[in-house]
Every structure is written in C-alpha cells, then in structure tokens.
Design a protein around this motif. Structure first.
Motif, mmCIF file in Angstrom:
data_model
loop_
_atom_site.group_PDB
_atom_site.id
_atom_site.type_symbol
_atom_site.label_atom_id
_atom_site.label_comp_id
_atom_site.label_asym_id
_atom_site.label_seq_id
_atom_site.Cartn_x
_atom_site.Cartn_y
_atom_site.Cartn_z
ATOM 1 N N ARG A 190 1.009 -1.331 0.078
ATOM 2 C CA ARG A 190 -0.312 -0.008 -0.102
ATOM 3 C C ARG A 190 1.045 1.335 -0.188
ATOM 4 O O ARG A 190 1.895 1.281 1.181
ATOM 5 C CB ARG A 190 -0.242 -0.124 1.295
ATOM 6 C CG ARG A 190 -2.121 1.249 1.597
ATOM 7 C CD ARG A 190 -2.646 0.961 2.534
ATOM 8 N NE ARG A 190 -2.276 1.027 3.788
ATOM 9 C CZ ARG A 190 -2.154 1.393 4.690
ATOM 10 N NH1 ARG A 190 -2.057 3.115 3.830
ATOM 11 N NH2 ARG A 190 -1.779 1.283 5.641
ATOM 12 N N ALA A 191 0.655 1.924 -0.725
ATOM 13 C CA ALA A 191 1.495 3.532 -1.482
ATOM 14 C C ALA A 191 1.477 4.273 -1.485
ATOM 15 O O ALA A 191 -0.656 3.996 -2.229
ATOM 16 C CB ALA A 191 2.617 3.189 -2.224
ATOM 17 N N ARG A 192 1.857 5.146 -1.098
ATOM 18 C CA ARG A 192 0.947 6.836 -2.166
ATOM 19 C C ARG A 192 1.676 7.419 -2.722
ATOM 20 O O ARG A 192 2.864 7.631 -2.529
ATOM 21 C CB ARG A 192 0.664 7.594 -0.385
ATOM 22 C CG ARG A 192 0.165 8.904 -0.538
ATOM 23 C CD ARG A 192 -0.549 10.182 0.730
ATOM 24 N NE ARG A 192 -1.016 9.464 1.556
ATOM 25 C CZ ARG A 192 -0.582 8.947 2.969
ATOM 26 N NH1 ARG A 192 0.040 8.940 2.359
ATOM 27 N NH2 ARG A 192 -1.628 8.449 3.237
ATOM 28 N N ILE A 193 1.216 7.511 -4.200
ATOM 29 C CA ILE A 193 2.874 8.558 -5.032
ATOM 30 C C ILE A 193 1.277 9.403 -5.785
ATOM 31 O O ILE A 193 0.292 9.652 -5.911
ATOM 32 C CB ILE A 193 2.963 7.482 -5.734
ATOM 33 C CG1 ILE A 193 3.403 5.863 -5.821
ATOM 34 C CG2 ILE A 193 3.092 8.028 -7.298
ATOM 35 C CD1 ILE A 193 3.269 5.022 -7.107
ATOM 36 N N ARG A 194 2.030 10.775 -5.300
ATOM 37 C CA ARG A 194 1.451 11.849 -6.057
ATOM 38 C C ARG A 194 0.325 12.282 -4.926
ATOM 39 O O ARG A 194 -0.796 12.514 -5.773
ATOM 40 C CB ARG A 194 1.354 11.861 -7.498
ATOM 41 C CG ARG A 194 2.651 12.214 -7.696
ATOM 42 C CD ARG A 194 2.510 12.501 -9.694
ATOM 43 N NE ARG A 194 3.813 11.613 -10.385
ATOM 44 C CZ ARG A 194 4.761 10.879 -10.778
ATOM 45 N NH1 ARG A 194 3.374 9.901 -10.266
ATOM 46 N NH2 ARG A 194 5.056 10.584 -11.590
ATOM 47 N N GLY A 195 0.130 12.313 -4.466
ATOM 48 C CA GLY A 195 -0.875 11.666 -3.384
ATOM 49 C C GLY A 195 -2.511 10.513 -3.425
ATOM 50 O O GLY A 195 -3.447 11.166 -2.867
ATOM 51 N N VAL A 196 -2.009 9.612 -4.223
ATOM 52 C CA VAL A 196 -2.896 9.174 -4.778
ATOM 53 C C VAL A 196 -2.464 7.282 -3.931
ATOM 54 O O VAL A 196 -1.053 6.863 -4.473
ATOM 55 C CB VAL A 196 -3.441 8.741 -6.029
ATOM 56 C CG1 VAL A 196 -4.110 7.365 -6.488
ATOM 57 C CG2 VAL A 196 -3.417 10.353 -6.611
ATOM 58 N N GLU A 197 -3.303 7.063 -2.554
ATOM 59 C CA GLU A 197 -2.804 5.753 -2.047
ATOM 60 C C GLU A 197 -3.783 4.867 -2.625
ATOM 61 O O GLU A 197 -5.040 5.156 -3.179
ATOM 62 C CB GLU A 197 -3.565 6.813 -0.281
ATOM 63 C CG GLU A 197 -3.321 4.440 0.089
ATOM 64 C CD GLU A 197 -3.489 5.471 1.256
ATOM 65 O OE1 GLU A 197 -4.263 4.356 1.954
ATOM 66 O OE2 GLU A 197 -3.571 6.858 2.165
#
Length: 217
Positions: A82-89
């Motif tokens: 589970r990750a958050r990239i550019r504000g998208v989780e």
C-alpha cells in the motif's frame, strides 16, 4: 484515574504465568516442546506483531503486477504494497518479491510513501509485515525466478525440513478458494532481512536474477 503501576503489575502477572507454563511444558516434553509452543509468542514479544493487521485485497487471476505486467496468480511468491504516489493512495500487487523490491525503489524515486508491505509466509500462507519477515534465498520456483521466499522468523527451520501448512484460503476471480501449496523444494542458500532485499535486489538483463546479489548482507 488509572492507578500508576497497574500496567507494570499486569506485566509481572503475565510473566509469572509464562514461567509456570514454561516449567509445565519442560516437564511434559522437554525443551523441544517448549520451543514449539513458545515460538509464536516469542515472535510477538520480539519487535512487535509480525502479521499484517488486515489481509490485502488481492484477487488472484485479476491483479496485474506493475513491474513485470504479469497477472498475479501464484500465491506462494505473491506480495502486496500500500503506497501513496502523487497524493494517490492504493494497493499494488506482485507475483514475486523481486518485483516488490523493484517497485519499492520506484515509489521512493517518485517521491512517494510506502505505507504498508505484506508478504505471504511460505509455510502457512499468512500475511506477514514485510519488515518483520525474513527472506530465504533459495532455488525454489517463484513466478519471476528470483527464488526469494518470505517466512516468519520462527518458521525458517520448518521450511528447511520441507514442511507446509495448508490449505490456504485465497480470493480469486471465482471467489474464495482453498489453495493447496506445493511443498518447499530446493536449496536454501542464505537467510537475509528486509533491508537486504529492498536495498540490494535488482533484476538483471531480460528479467534475470544476478547471482550472489545478496552477498555481503
């Protein structure tokens, strides 16, 4: 108000029970029996809970690995992040720990944040926190041929003996199923930690696994 010292008193009580249980098991079956029953407790005592708080929402046969672009359909070497990239989780799913390690680097390269990593214990299929698992470098089959096998620290010796606990309950496109995992096969070349895998592993040309990439861990 909660009286000061009560948590400490409770802890002492637990230790007394554990001590009593220790001598009971020792009398019943020797030190081997003690270690067999105590291993799960020790795993929780040393470094906190090793299991993921919730099962990742992985559906086998539907999810696509973001690294190799293969469909994730082989439970023993699957993993989740589970990750958050550019504000998208969101959750990402992988068919091999090698792909998980590769994506971990990519998330950080993009300035993202890794929130949670879950890998399957090869012995019993339970989801373990990535940073609490140990990783066996083996010649066993994995989806991308890396041979990287996660396990709970207390299950390494059982893996080496060829043990497996099943069936595992998995979710597939057809619904919840019981999966019978193959018995461990192959040589265990090394046992390494989370840091070794996620910092050092990278695929070679044509998705090859560089020999001895784990040396020096």
């Amino acid at each position: 108000m909660v009286p000061r010292g009560r948590p400490h008193a409770r802890r002492i009580a637990v230790l007394k029970v554990s001590r009593r249980l220790f001598f009971y098991l020792l009398a019943a079956g020797g030190i081997g029996t003690v270690l067999f029953f105590a291993t799960p407790l020790l795993q929780r005592e040393r470094g906190g809970e090793i299991y993921c708080p919730e099962e990742p929402p992985l559906v086998y046969g539907r999810e696509e690995c973001p690294v190799c672009l293969m469909v994730v359909d082989y439970p023993p070497s699957s993993a989740a992040m589970r990750a958050r990239i550019r504000g998208v989780e969101r959750w990402y799913f992988f068919d091999d720990v090698g792909c998980l390690a590769t994506w971990h680097k990519e998330v950080l390269r993009q300035g993202g944040e890794v929130l949670e990593i879950c890998v399957r214990d090869r012995l019993d299929g339970k989801w373990i926190r990535g940073d609490k698992a140990v990783y066996l470098i083996t010649t066993e089959f994995t989806a991308m041929g890396t041979g990287i096998i996660p396990a709970a620290p207390g299950n390494v010796e059982r893996y080496k003996k060829g043990e497996v606990v099943g069936p595992w309950r998995v979710r597939s496109v057809g619904g919840v199923e019981e999966y019978s995992p193959p018995k461990p096969a192959g040589e265990v070349r090394a046992v390494v930690d989370y840091k070794c895998v996620f910092e050092r592993f990278s695929y070679g040309p044509a998705w090859s696994t560089p020999p001895d990439w784990y040396r020096g861990c």
